[in-house]
Each structure stands twice: as C-alpha cells, then as structure tokens.
Motif scaffolding. Structure first.
Motif, PDB file in Angstrom:
ATOM      1  N   HIS A 241       0.870  -1.187   0.000  1.00  8.19           N
ATOM      2  CA  HIS A 241       0.000   0.000   0.000  1.00  8.19           C
ATOM      3  C   HIS A 241       0.901   1.230   0.000  1.00  8.19           C
ATOM      4  CE1 HIS A 241      -3.373  -2.629   0.917  1.00  8.19           C
ATOM      5  NE2 HIS A 241      -2.620  -3.167   1.871  1.00  8.19           N
ATOM      6  N   PRO A 242       1.548   1.526  -1.127  1.00  6.55           N
ATOM      7  CA  PRO A 242       2.565   2.586  -1.142  1.00  6.55           C
ATOM      8  C   PRO A 242       2.039   3.981  -0.804  1.00  6.55           C
ATOM      9  CG  PRO A 242       2.468   1.432  -3.256  1.00  6.55           C
ATOM     10  CD  PRO A 242       1.426   0.845  -2.381  1.00  6.55           C
ATOM     11  N   LYS A 243       0.739   4.180  -0.903  1.00  9.97           N
ATOM     12  CA  LYS A 243       0.202   5.510  -0.590  1.00  9.97           C
ATOM     13  C   LYS A 243       0.025   5.708   0.916  1.00  9.97           C
ATOM     14  CE  LYS A 243      -1.944   6.067  -5.022  1.00  9.97           C
ATOM     15  NZ  LYS A 243      -3.143   6.227  -5.805  1.00  9.97           N
ATOM     16  N   ASP A 244       0.046   4.616   1.679  1.00 11.31           N
ATOM     17  CA  ASP A 244      -0.073   4.702   3.136  1.00 11.31           C
ATOM     18  C   ASP A 244       1.319   4.887   3.732  1.00 11.31           C
ATOM     19  OD1 ASP A 244      -2.742   4.221   2.788  1.00 11.31           O
ATOM     20  OD2 ASP A 244      -2.610   2.085   3.281  1.00 11.31           O
ATOM     21  N   ARG A 245       1.560   6.088   4.255  1.00  8.67           N
ATOM     22  CA  ARG A 245       2.866   6.405   4.834  1.00  8.67           C
ATOM     23  C   ARG A 245       2.723   6.638   6.336  1.00  8.67           C
ATOM     24  NH1 ARG A 245       5.995  10.612   1.380  1.00  8.67           N
ATOM     25  NH2 ARG A 245       5.963  11.635   3.383  1.00  8.67           N
ATOM     26  N   VAL A 246       3.731   6.247   7.059  1.00  7.41           N
ATOM     27  CA  VAL A 246       3.799   6.535   8.482  1.00  7.41           C
ATOM     28  C   VAL A 246       5.027   7.408   8.682  1.00  7.41           C
ATOM     29  CG1 VAL A 246       4.086   5.575  10.788  1.00  7.41           C
ATOM     30  CG2 VAL A 246       2.748   4.337   9.078  1.00  7.41           C
TER      31      VAL A 246
END
Length: 161
Positions: free
Chosen positions: A115-120
């Motif tokens: 899920h490359p759009k989900d960043r932490v």
C-alpha cells in the motif's frame, strides 16, 4: 538557563564540532555490505514497480564492489581524527551528539510495499532521542550541550598545539 548569543567564533567552533560528529557517523554507520551497492533494496523495488520485480539486466557489478569496498578501510585522515576525538568524549555525551546529528529534527517515513500511498511518518524530536538514551528531555539536551562543549574545547586545544 538564559539563551546566550553565540559569537561568530563560537558558531564556527560549533560547525567544526558538528563536522567531527558527521565524519565519525560516516565511519560508525558504514557496513561492509553497503560497499559498492548503490541501488535500492528489495522493498524499495517492490514499491517502485508496484509489486512486480523487474527482470535482471544481466550486468554483474562485482568489479565495482571490489573497488568501492576499499573505501571501508581507506578512511581519510579527517575520519580517523574524528574517531579519536569522539573516543575521548564521555560515552553518554558522544551518544547524545550522535543522536543530535543523525536523528534529531529528522522525519523517518515508512511505506507499506503493498500500500505505497499509506505512509507513516516518525519525527525524531528531543523526546524520542531522550527515550532512546533512557533519560529525560532536559538531561538529553544537557548531554548534547556538554558534548559539543567538550568537542569544541578539544578542537581548540588541537588548533593551539
């Protein structure tokens, strides 16, 4: 403690101390497995290519690996001097200035390869650095201050000699 304005000489001394820490970190954070490999890792490739690994080009870079691996033992005189100077510091102060230069104020971004759009995003503030050093925030700040003061004093003595 009141904030004091630093003189131009004081600012230069702090920059030189920070350069010593940076050179020390170059040595400290280098690993044999890093030499010669300039590409991204497997997870980075998975993110870039959306889960499909690219085909190999067939190029073998082993001669490049050998040449670049020599960098790990052929440190410059400045790197060697930085290691000697940092070794003369109190261990807690040395750790504090290393955290200050390597992490403090920086943001670490973690990406899920599926899920490359989900960043932490994790920001290394004084609290996070103090937690890593197992001390309070004021104690961490004091260790950083004393560490840089010790480095500046040692560099000043070296210039005078």
């Amino acid at each position: 403690m009141a904030n004091q304005k630093r003189t131009e000489a004081g600012k230069i001394a702090r920059q030189q101390a920070e350069q010593v820490v940076d050179l020390f970190l170059d040595v400290l954070l280098s690993r044999d497995q890093d030499a010669g490999w300039e590409g991204c890792g497997l997870i980075g490739k998975l993110v870039d290519f959306r889960g499909e690994l690219p085909q190999s080009s067939g190029f073998s870079g082993f001669s490049k690996v050998y040449e670049q691996s020599k960098w790990l033992r052929d440190w410059t005189d400045a790197h060697k001097t930085a290691c000697v100077v940092m070794d003369s510091l109190n261990q807690r102060q040395a750790a504090a200035v290393c955290y200050d230069r390597a992490y403090r104020g920086r943001t670490k971004v973690a990406v899920d390869p599926f899920h490359p759009k989900d960043r932490v995003e994790i920001t290394w503030d004084d609290r996070a650095c103090a937690q890593q050093m197992d001390c309070s925030v004021p104690a961490f700040r004091q260790l950083v201050l004393r560490g840089y003061q010790s480095l500046e004093a040692r560099l000043s003595l070296a210039r005078a000699a």
